[in-house]
Scaffold this motif. Structure first.
Motif, short mmCIF file in Angstrom:
data_model
loop_
_atom_site.label_atom_id
_atom_site.label_comp_id
_atom_site.label_asym_id
_atom_site.label_seq_id
_atom_site.Cartn_x
_atom_site.Cartn_y
_atom_site.Cartn_z
N ASN A 37 35.36 24.46 18.05
CA ASN A 37 34.70 23.61 17.47
C ASN A 37 33.06 23.96 17.46
OD1 ASN A 37 36.94 21.69 17.23
ND2 ASN A 37 36.33 20.95 19.31
N VAL A 38 32.94 25.22 17.06
CA VAL A 38 31.40 25.87 16.95
C VAL A 38 30.95 25.34 15.58
CG1 VAL A 38 30.23 27.91 17.15
CG2 VAL A 38 32.41 27.75 18.40
N VAL A 39 29.68 24.76 15.98
CA VAL A 39 28.94 24.33 14.52
C VAL A 39 27.64 24.55 14.52
CG1 VAL A 39 28.13 22.28 13.17
CG2 VAL A 39 30.60 22.24 14.46
N VAL A 40 27.10 25.57 13.66
CA VAL A 40 25.85 25.92 13.66
C VAL A 40 25.07 25.31 12.68
CG1 VAL A 40 24.50 27.94 13.02
CG2 VAL A 40 26.67 28.21 14.24
N ASN A 41 23.81 24.87 13.05
CA ASN A 41 22.95 23.78 11.95
C ASN A 41 23.62 22.67 11.49
OD1 ASN A 41 20.36 23.68 10.95
ND2 ASN A 41 20.90 24.67 9.00
N GLY A 42 24.38 22.06 11.89
CA GLY A 42 25.07 21.17 11.43
C GLY A 42 26.20 21.58 10.28
N THR A 59 26.36 23.92 18.43
CA THR A 59 27.34 23.01 19.55
C THR A 59 28.48 23.62 19.42
OG1 THR A 59 27.80 21.52 17.70
CG2 THR A 59 26.01 20.77 19.02
N PHE A 60 29.15 23.45 20.51
CA PHE A 60 30.53 23.85 20.70
C PHE A 60 31.27 23.26 21.94
CE2 PHE A 60 27.71 26.87 23.07
CZ PHE A 60 28.56 27.13 24.19
N THR A 61 32.63 23.37 22.00
CA THR A 61 33.42 22.52 23.03
C THR A 61 33.83 23.78 23.85
OG1 THR A 61 34.12 21.06 21.68
CG2 THR A 61 35.41 21.24 23.71
N ALA A 62 33.91 23.61 25.30
CA ALA A 62 34.49 24.54 26.26
C ALA A 62 35.44 23.95 27.03
CB ALA A 62 33.28 25.20 27.03
N THR A 63 36.52 24.58 27.42
CA THR A 63 37.46 24.01 28.19
C THR A 63 38.06 24.93 29.16
OG1 THR A 63 39.21 24.55 26.54
CG2 THR A 63 38.03 22.27 26.54
N ASP A 64 38.65 24.62 30.33
CA ASP A 64 39.40 25.39 31.29
C ASP A 64 39.94 24.27 32.25
OD1 ASP A 64 39.39 28.22 32.53
OD2 ASP A 64 39.36 26.80 34.10
N ASN A 65 41.21 24.64 32.78
CA ASN A 65 41.76 23.69 33.65
C ASN A 65 41.04 23.54 35.02
OD1 ASN A 65 42.11 26.06 35.18
ND2 ASN A 65 44.37 25.94 35.17
N SER A 66 40.22 24.33 35.17
CA SER A 66 39.19 23.76 36.55
C SER A 66 37.94 23.43 36.36
CB SER A 66 38.93 25.34 37.35
OG SER A 66 38.15 26.17 36.58
N GLY A 67 37.77 23.37 34.83
CA GLY A 67 36.24 22.80 34.70
C GLY A 67 35.49 23.81 34.30
N VAL A 68 34.40 23.49 33.35
CA VAL A 68 33.42 24.64 32.98
C VAL A 68 32.25 24.54 33.92
CG1 VAL A 68 32.04 25.10 30.99
CG2 VAL A 68 34.27 24.16 30.44
N THR A 105 38.30 18.69 32.40
CA THR A 105 38.59 20.06 31.76
C THR A 105 37.79 20.55 30.82
OG1 THR A 105 40.19 19.33 30.26
CG2 THR A 105 41.22 20.05 32.60
N THR A 106 36.88 19.68 30.10
CA THR A 106 36.16 19.75 29.04
C THR A 106 34.95 19.46 29.20
OG1 THR A 106 38.12 19.23 27.67
CG2 THR A 106 36.20 19.42 26.37
N SER A 107 33.97 20.29 28.44
CA SER A 107 32.57 20.03 28.19
C SER A 107 31.97 20.33 26.76
CB SER A 107 31.61 20.99 29.17
OG SER A 107 31.82 20.61 30.66
N THR A 108 31.24 19.45 26.17
CA THR A 108 30.51 19.74 25.02
C THR A 108 29.22 20.61 25.44
OG1 THR A 108 29.62 17.62 24.85
CG2 THR A 108 31.65 17.96 23.80
N CYS A 109 28.95 21.57 24.66
CA CYS A 109 27.78 22.59 24.86
C CYS A 109 26.82 22.38 23.75
CB CYS A 109 27.98 23.83 25.50
SG CYS A 109 29.13 23.91 26.84
N LYS A 110 25.35 22.63 24.21
CA LYS A 110 24.65 22.54 22.91
C LYS A 110 23.51 23.64 23.15
CE LYS A 110 21.25 19.49 20.55
NZ LYS A 110 20.88 18.19 20.37
N SER A 111 22.96 24.54 22.28
CA SER A 111 21.86 25.04 22.45
C SER A 111 20.93 25.27 21.12
CB SER A 111 22.27 26.88 22.54
OG SER A 111 22.81 26.96 23.67
N THR A 112 19.67 25.25 21.49
CA THR A 112 18.71 25.08 20.46
C THR A 112 17.79 26.47 20.26
OG1 THR A 112 18.63 22.96 20.44
CG2 THR A 112 16.80 24.03 19.30
#
Length: 259
Positions: A37-42, A59-68, A105-112
């Motif tokens: 779910n990588v999205v650049v500039n909307g 923005t993007f979604t990162a997942t792992d069974n142990s957590g991000v 298991t899931t985090s939503t991540c954001k960078s500017t």
């Protein structure tokens, strides 16, 4: 470009060394970590004017069974991040993304990011850019994507139109002039965009729709000039479809009163 060395250093030294793995020329993965779910500039092209810096959000979604544990994204221009000729590391601490836990298991991540004419941007790097991304899990799994998302970085465009004489008698000749220009990131000014096809369009006063009258090309200075026969009250405008380096733009319609 001031950012080239920084991009390479961060991609190899900061991000990947933290995982004790070598920099790679292709996607790399250890375990079940995923980036999606990588999205650049909307989802829109990044259009930058002649002088003002542009803020770009990824923005993007990162997942792992142990957590991000942490994640990072880097923007770059070139075939690979190691051979990039420009790029940008995210604003903030060490260029890391801000990740918000959704569940175990899931985090939503954001960078500017900040893209500034004359620094990250010169005219030659307009066009397709890529997003390098890395997510590291709490169990030491990781995923590195050399191009998690491609997007356009474009030089802002302007287009003008003027139809004369005004008013004009029906059947007489109208001369329609204009100019297509775009941001020059190296001079901090707008300059004519030469050799580009531009449509002359007309909308009757009673209509909401423009129709194409003819297509002409800009001269060496980006200027436009053509003639038409006046037929009815309405608006004339020039319309540019855009290129990979320059966005589409329409001139504001110029009203002509036909007597």
């Amino acid at each position: 470009m001031r950012m080239r060395a920084t991009v390479v250093a961060l991609s190899g030294a900061l991000a990947l060394s933290a995982l004790a793995v070598p920099a790679a020329q292709a996607d790399d993965i250890e375990g079940d970590t995923k980036i999606s779910n990588v999205v650049v500039n909307g989802g829109k092209s990044v259009v930058v004017g002649a002088t003002a810096a542009k803020k770009v959000t990824v923005t993007f979604t990162a997942t792992d069974n142990s957590g991000v544990d942490w994640a990072q994204a880097i923007l770059f221009h070139g075939s690979t991040i190691e051979t990039s000729d420009s790029g940008a590391v995210a604003d903030g601490k060490d260029g890391e993304a801000t990740c918000t836990k959704v569940n175990a298991t899931t985090s939503t991540c954001k960078s500017t990011f900040t893209l500034e004419p004359g620094y990250e941007l010169n005219n030659s790097v307009a066009g397709t850019w890529k997003t390098w991304a890395l997510a590291a899990a709490k169990d030491a799994d990781f995923v590195q994507k050399d191009n998690a998302k491609s997007f356009k970085v474009q030089r802002a465009s302007k287009l003008t139109v003027n139809a004369s004489p005004e008013p004009v008698k029906k059947g007489k000749t109208l001369t329609v002039t204009g100019k297509l220009s775009r941001a020059n990131w190296e001079t901090g000014k707008y300059a004519g965009y030469s050799g580009q096809s531009v449509k002359l369009q007309f909308r009757k006063k009673s209509s909401s729709t423009y129709s194409t009258v003819k297509t002409i090309k800009t001269n060496s200075k980006g200027e436009l000039k053509t003639t038409v026969k006046a037929s009815a009250d309405g608006y004339y405008r020039y319309s540019f479809a855009g290129t990979s380096t320059t966005p589409a733009v329409n001139a504001t319609g110029d009203f002509v009163d036909v007597k």
